[in-house]
Design a protein around this motif. Sequence first.
Motif, short mmCIF file in Angstrom:
data_model
loop_
_atom_site.label_atom_id
_atom_site.label_comp_id
_atom_site.label_asym_id
_atom_site.label_seq_id
_atom_site.Cartn_x
_atom_site.Cartn_y
_atom_site.Cartn_z
N ASP A 17 7.29 -10.20 -12.46
CA ASP A 17 6.38 -9.45 -11.62
C ASP A 17 6.28 -8.03 -12.15
O ASP A 17 7.21 -7.53 -12.79
N GLU A 18 5.16 -7.37 -11.88
CA GLU A 18 5.01 -5.96 -12.23
C GLU A 18 4.63 -5.21 -10.96
O GLU A 18 3.80 -5.69 -10.17
N PHE A 19 5.23 -4.04 -10.75
CA PHE A 19 4.93 -3.20 -9.59
C PHE A 19 4.63 -1.79 -10.10
O PHE A 19 5.38 -1.26 -10.92
N GLY A 41 0.06 7.75 -4.32
CA GLY A 41 0.53 6.97 -3.18
C GLY A 41 0.11 5.51 -3.22
O GLY A 41 0.56 4.72 -2.39
N SER A 42 -0.72 5.14 -4.19
CA SER A 42 -1.13 3.74 -4.30
C SER A 42 0.00 2.89 -4.85
O SER A 42 0.68 3.28 -5.79
N CYS A 43 0.19 1.72 -4.25
CA CYS A 43 1.18 0.74 -4.71
C CYS A 43 0.41 -0.51 -5.10
O CYS A 43 -0.38 -1.02 -4.31
N ILE A 44 0.67 -1.01 -6.30
CA ILE A 44 -0.04 -2.19 -6.79
C ILE A 44 0.99 -3.17 -7.33
O ILE A 44 1.86 -2.80 -8.11
N ALA A 45 0.87 -4.44 -6.93
CA ALA A 45 1.79 -5.48 -7.40
C ALA A 45 1.01 -6.54 -8.16
O ALA A 45 -0.09 -6.92 -7.77
N GLY A 53 -5.43 -10.83 -15.34
CA GLY A 53 -5.32 -9.78 -16.35
C GLY A 53 -5.61 -8.42 -15.75
O GLY A 53 -6.47 -8.28 -14.88
N HIS A 54 -4.88 -7.39 -16.19
CA HIS A 54 -5.03 -6.07 -15.60
C HIS A 54 -4.63 -4.98 -16.60
O HIS A 54 -3.90 -5.23 -17.55
#
Length: 61
Positions: A17-19, A41-45, A53-54
């Motif tokens: 996983d990537e956070f 403040g953004s959190c993306i998982a 893909g990102h």
Amino acid sequence: MEPGGQSSARHAHSKQDEFVYILEGEFVLVTDAGRVTVGPGSCIAFPAGTGDGHHFLNETG
């Protein structure tokens, strides 16, 4: 990330996983769903195995 830069080549994760937590600045997140601007403040998982893909782009000066 320098102005005009990107975090990496667009990629997906098969085993880990990537956070991501944005501390400062504004970035464009590019995923299979499209583009969205994210800021402090953004959190993306990115869960492993989704194939989504990102990467992040810095389109600011």
